[in-house]
Structures are given as C-alpha cells and as structure tokens.
Scaffold this active site. Structure first.
Site, PDB file in Angstrom:
ATOM      1  N   PRO A 135      47.716  29.955  41.201  1.00 39.89           N
ATOM      2  CA  PRO A 135      47.378  31.182  41.934  1.00 39.89           C
ATOM      3  C   PRO A 135      46.402  30.878  43.061  1.00 39.89           C
ATOM      4  O   PRO A 135      45.409  30.192  42.855  1.00 39.89           O
ATOM      5  CB  PRO A 135      46.732  32.068  40.863  1.00 39.89           C
ATOM      6  CG  PRO A 135      46.279  31.123  39.802  1.00 39.89           C
ATOM      7  CD  PRO A 135      47.219  29.981  39.815  1.00 39.89           C
TER       8      PRO A 135
ATOM      9  N   CYS B   1      44.425  32.862  46.260  1.00 42.38           N
ATOM     10  CA  CYS B   1      44.128  34.105  46.963  1.00 42.38           C
ATOM     11  C   CYS B   1      44.417  33.960  48.452  1.00 42.38           C
ATOM     12  O   CYS B   1      44.100  32.935  49.057  1.00 42.38           O
ATOM     13  CB  CYS B   1      42.666  34.483  46.759  1.00 42.38           C
ATOM     14  SG  CYS B   1      42.290  34.989  45.070  1.00 42.38           S
TER      15      CYS B   1
ATOM     16  N   ALA C 205      45.107  35.586  42.074  1.00 42.70           N
ATOM     17  CA  ALA C 205      44.203  36.369  41.238  1.00 42.70           C
ATOM     18  C   ALA C 205      44.365  37.851  41.562  1.00 42.70           C
ATOM     19  O   ALA C 205      44.131  38.285  42.696  1.00 42.70           O
ATOM     20  CB  ALA C 205      42.760  35.922  41.463  1.00 42.70           C
TER      21      ALA C 205
ATOM     22  N   GLN D 166      48.254  35.957  37.660  1.00 43.02           N
ATOM     23  CA  GLN D 166      46.909  35.733  37.131  1.00 43.02           C
ATOM     24  C   GLN D 166      46.142  37.049  37.186  1.00 43.02           C
ATOM     25  O   GLN D 166      45.914  37.603  38.259  1.00 43.02           O
ATOM     26  CB  GLN D 166      46.174  34.662  37.940  1.00 43.02           C
ATOM     27  CG  GLN D 166      44.802  34.317  37.363  1.00 43.02           C
ATOM     28  CD  GLN D 166      44.022  33.365  38.238  1.00 43.02           C
ATOM     29  OE1 GLN D 166      43.610  33.732  39.339  1.00 43.02           O
ATOM     30  NE2 GLN D 166      43.825  32.137  37.771  1.00 43.02           N
TER      31      GLN D 166
ATOM     32  N   TYR E 104      33.993  33.747  37.648  1.00 40.28           N
ATOM     33  CA  TYR E 104      34.319  35.162  37.634  1.00 40.28           C
ATOM     34  C   TYR E 104      33.973  35.769  36.272  1.00 40.28           C
ATOM     35  O   TYR E 104      33.347  35.117  35.434  1.00 40.28           O
ATOM     36  CB  TYR E 104      35.777  35.361  38.054  1.00 40.28           C
ATOM     37  CG  TYR E 104      36.030  34.848  39.460  1.00 40.28           C
ATOM     38  CD1 TYR E 104      35.251  35.299  40.524  1.00 40.28           C
ATOM     39  CD2 TYR E 104      37.004  33.894  39.725  1.00 40.28           C
ATOM     40  CE1 TYR E 104      35.445  34.817  41.820  1.00 40.28           C
ATOM     41  CE2 TYR E 104      37.204  33.401  41.017  1.00 40.28           C
ATOM     42  CZ  TYR E 104      36.427  33.862  42.051  1.00 40.28           C
ATOM     43  OH  TYR E 104      36.603  33.387  43.333  1.00 40.28           O
TER      44      TYR E 104
ATOM     45  N   ARG F  63      43.260  30.399  32.081  1.00 38.10           N
ATOM     46  CA  ARG F  63      42.679  29.369  32.943  1.00 38.10           C
ATOM     47  C   ARG F  63      41.189  29.306  32.696  1.00 38.10           C
ATOM     48  O   ARG F  63      40.500  30.332  32.674  1.00 38.10           O
ATOM     49  CB  ARG F  63      42.945  29.666  34.423  1.00 38.10           C
ATOM     50  CG  ARG F  63      42.525  28.482  35.320  1.00 38.10           C
ATOM     51  CD  ARG F  63      42.978  28.628  36.744  1.00 38.10           C
ATOM     52  NE  ARG F  63      43.056  27.312  37.376  1.00 38.10           N
ATOM     53  CZ  ARG F  63      43.364  27.128  38.650  1.00 38.10           C
ATOM     54  NH1 ARG F  63      43.619  28.155  39.435  1.00 38.10           N
ATOM     55  NH2 ARG F  63      43.434  25.911  39.144  1.00 38.10           N
TER      56      ARG F  63
ATOM     57  N   LEU G 176      43.021  18.439  43.279  1.00 43.07           N
ATOM     58  CA  LEU G 176      43.299  17.337  44.208  1.00 43.07           C
ATOM     59  C   LEU G 176      44.443  16.455  43.737  1.00 43.07           C
ATOM     60  O   LEU G 176      44.377  15.231  43.805  1.00 43.07           O
ATOM     61  CB  LEU G 176      42.032  16.507  44.450  1.00 43.07           C
ATOM     62  CG  LEU G 176      41.054  17.081  45.476  1.00 43.07           C
ATOM     63  CD1 LEU G 176      39.874  16.137  45.675  1.00 43.07           C
ATOM     64  CD2 LEU G 176      41.736  17.344  46.815  1.00 43.07           C
TER      65      LEU G 176
ATOM     66  N   ARG H 192      46.229  23.927  47.182  1.00 46.46           N
ATOM     67  CA  ARG H 192      46.160  23.600  48.607  1.00 46.46           C
ATOM     68  C   ARG H 192      47.273  22.638  49.013  1.00 46.46           C
ATOM     69  O   ARG H 192      47.792  22.709  50.139  1.00 46.46           O
ATOM     70  CB  ARG H 192      44.789  23.005  48.939  1.00 46.46           C
ATOM     71  CG  ARG H 192      43.629  23.984  48.808  1.00 46.46           C
ATOM     72  CD  ARG H 192      42.295  23.272  48.975  1.00 46.46           C
ATOM     73  NE  ARG H 192      41.167  24.176  48.935  1.00 46.46           N
ATOM     74  CZ  ARG H 192      40.561  24.593  47.828  1.00 46.46           C
ATOM     75  NH1 ARG H 192      41.016  24.180  46.646  1.00 46.46           N
ATOM     76  NH2 ARG H 192      39.529  25.413  47.884  1.00 46.46           N
TER      77      ARG H 192
END
Length: 367
Positions: free
Chosen positions: A25, A27, A59, A102, A185, A233, A304, A327
């Site tokens: 997920p 954003c 999210a 998510q 969060y 998660r 990564l 990413r």
C-alpha cells in the site's frame, strides 16, 4: 533452468496468488473528502496490469480523523464506499489480479499537509486540519498538536469503525484486508512504550499494550467474510532505545496467529522522530526472517527490494514467503515483467500487450 521461486504460485487461506510479488500500500494523497478519484483509477489500474500477484490499496482511513492528510482515501461512509466501488469495477474489467486494502488510523500523525506541500501537521482550527487522537497525550514531534488521549468509549468506536470498514470492503468484493499496525500510526502507537503511557489495562505491560490492536484484529476478522484473508502490517522495531523491538514483535505475531491472522507483513520504524535507521538494500529482511522462524503463517518482507536477484534470494532462501514492493514498482510499474525476464520466469500480461514480448523471450508472457 529451474523455475525461479519468485514466480511460483502461493496460497493464503483461499486466496490464490500467481507469484510471490505483492504491491504494498502506497499513499498518493489524491482523494477528495476520502473519495477515490480518476487518479486512483489511473494509478491502481496500471499497477493491476503489472503482473504482480497481489495489489494492495493505499492506507485507507476507517474514520475521517484517521486520515494522514486531507487527501487520504477513506472507507467510512456510503460516499467513500461508492467511489471505491466505481474504481474497482473499472479495474476489474481489465485485470483479474487479486486486490487487498490496508485499513488504517493515523493517530497522532494525522491532520498533516500533503508531502509535496511540506507534510507538516496542520492545526486543528485551520482548513484541512482536525484534532488528533492517540493512546496518550504525547505528540510525534514537539511542534505538533498534543493529541487527545483516547477514552475507552472512543477506542470502542474506532474498533467498530475498523470492523465496519471491513464489512464495506467485503461488500465491494475486496479479496483481503491488511490492518495497519506499523509506521507510528494509531495501532503501532498502542504497541510501543514510547508512545503508550497509559495507566489502565491498555498500557504498561506488553500484554496490555497489545490488547487494543488485538481487539481491532478480532473485530475485523469477525466482520470480514470468513473465507477471505485478513493480515497485519507491523513495524518490527522503533529504531530507538527502549521502544518496540523484534522480541515484542514476535510475541505480537504469535498472538495474532492464535487469533487466525493469515499473514504478517514485516516493516519497521515510523514511531519516533529521532529514529536511526541503517538504510541499505534488504535492511528489513532480517526482521522478516526472525518472525518467520517463530510462526507458521506466511511472512511478507519489504524494504529497499529493488533487484530481481535480490527478491529471488529472499524467497529461495526462505527468509520470507512473499516480497512487497512500493517505491520500486512506482518507479517501474512493469517490474514483474522485467524480473521474470531476468530470472527466466513467466508472468501474466494483458493480451493487448502480448505483441510487446521481446523476440528473445518466447515464453515470458503466459498466453
């Protein structure tokens, strides 16, 4: 040449994945009042044609106050549900990739500006801002608004909002729910002793700090169709002294497994502003490996993971059952194609794209 493990199928409960590549997920801060827009159709649509095994919606807040920013997606009323339904209906016309969501509450890190506008927290009395809430009245940064300490009644309301969002997700045909208990969060902030300073049965001991996240899991599991997948998660460490760590993560993972959790996605960080993360390729994989050694449920490694051989090694050596790309796949939405080409695997592609298969790779696309 043996088939690469990255491109072998995998099953979680009743969910069949074509390969071990999941899209994490991410954003994109482009919703309007919690509602998906044409941006989400374009963004998720391209990822749904990537050849990955699973696509996870960013999210998604279970209450308006649970959004990180005013541009976050929500699933908390009929309008947000209908907007998501329209987006998914369009994507499913052209892709059969399983889609997860998510579900999240940003807690004390909510009410923030868009990242490309600075990302700083917006005061409650300003446009696009609201009062944040958390297990304790401890702000993420000293310059942030002090969050309201959650009452038991508000905790129950948030727990029920997670469950209601799961009902909505099931109604629109979402294949899996991931509960966001990472990255500082709300649920992560209950887990960590750095942010949870409560003196009731939800604070103090590890058992107490796990209590509310486990209550949320139980509520979501009960609300989502029993034959469908519910995962969590986590952040394996706060990367800060005396914070949440891998040993506590393992205990949390064991407790989740006993309650019927179908898989765990192992990330890290996000809770303390002064975290010291030694970022490098696969830097979070050792945490996934440690969790996998103690539970039977599938484990997802993230962080990564950029190279096909790197992802293959994670799966082939048993460090994790699946990898999550974020990413990496934003940068290259055809990453699964290119990984299959590099490793000698096969990947699904829309028939409209079959003619793009390179002449030197006669069996790259499943036809």
């Amino acid at each position: 040449m043996p088939k690469p493990q990255l491109f072998t199928p995998f099953k979680i409960r009743n969910l069949e994945l074509e390969n071990r590549i999941t899209i994490a997920p991410m954003c994109t801060y482009s919703a309007v009042d919690g509602c998906m827009t044409d941006w989400h159709l374009i963004h998720l649509g391209q990822l749904a044609l990537s050849g990955a095994g699973l696509l996870t919606i960013e999210a998604t807040a279970v209450v308006p106050e649970g959004r990180i920013t005013y541009g976050d997606v929500g699933l908390y009323d009929d309008a947000t549900e209908q907007a998501m339904q329209r987006t998914l209906d369009s994507i499913r016309k052209w892709s059969d990739m399983p889609i997860a969501i998510q579900l999240a509450h940003a807690g004390r890190k909510a009410s923030s500006d868009l990242p490309w506008l600075g990302g700083t927290q917006i005061a409650a009395d300003h446009k696009h801002g609201w009062q944040t809430e958390a297990p304790s009245a401890v702000p993420f940064k000293s310059t942030d608004t002090v969050p309201t300490e959650l009452t038991r009644e508000r905790m129950n309301a948030i727990r029920d909002a997670f469950a209601e969002a799961a009902v909505r997700a099931g109604r629109i045909g979402i294949d899996a729910v991931q509960i966001h208990a990472a990255h500082g969060y709300l649920l992560h902030s209950f887990l960590s002793p750095l942010s949870n300073q409560r003196t009731d049965e939800y604070g103090g001991s590890l058992e107490n700090r796990m209590r509310f996240p486990l209550e949320v899991f139980d509520a979501v599991r009960a609300a989502f169709p029993a034959d469908k997948v519910v995962t969590v998660r986590v952040s394996a460490t706060d990367w800060y002294e005396n914070g949440w760590d891998i040993d506590q993560t393992i205990e949390f993972a064991k407790a989740l497994e006993l309650r019927g959790c179908d898989a765990i996605n192992v990330s890290s960080g996000g809770l303390h502003a002064d975290q010291a993360i030694p970022v490098s390729p696969s830097y979070q994989v050792p945490f996934a490996r440690a969790v996998k050694a103690t539970v039977k449920m599938p484990v997802v490694a993230v962080g990564l993971i950029t190279e096909p051989a790197q992802a293959e090694a994670i799966i082939a050596t048993g460090d994790a059952d699946l990898v999550g790309l974020a990413r990496t796949i934003l940068y290259d939405p055809r990453w699964p194609w290119h990984a299959a080409a590099a490793l000698g695997g096969e990947v699904s592609a829309a028939p409209q794209y079959h003619r793009s298969q390179p002449s030197t790779l006669k069996s790259l696309f499943k036809m």
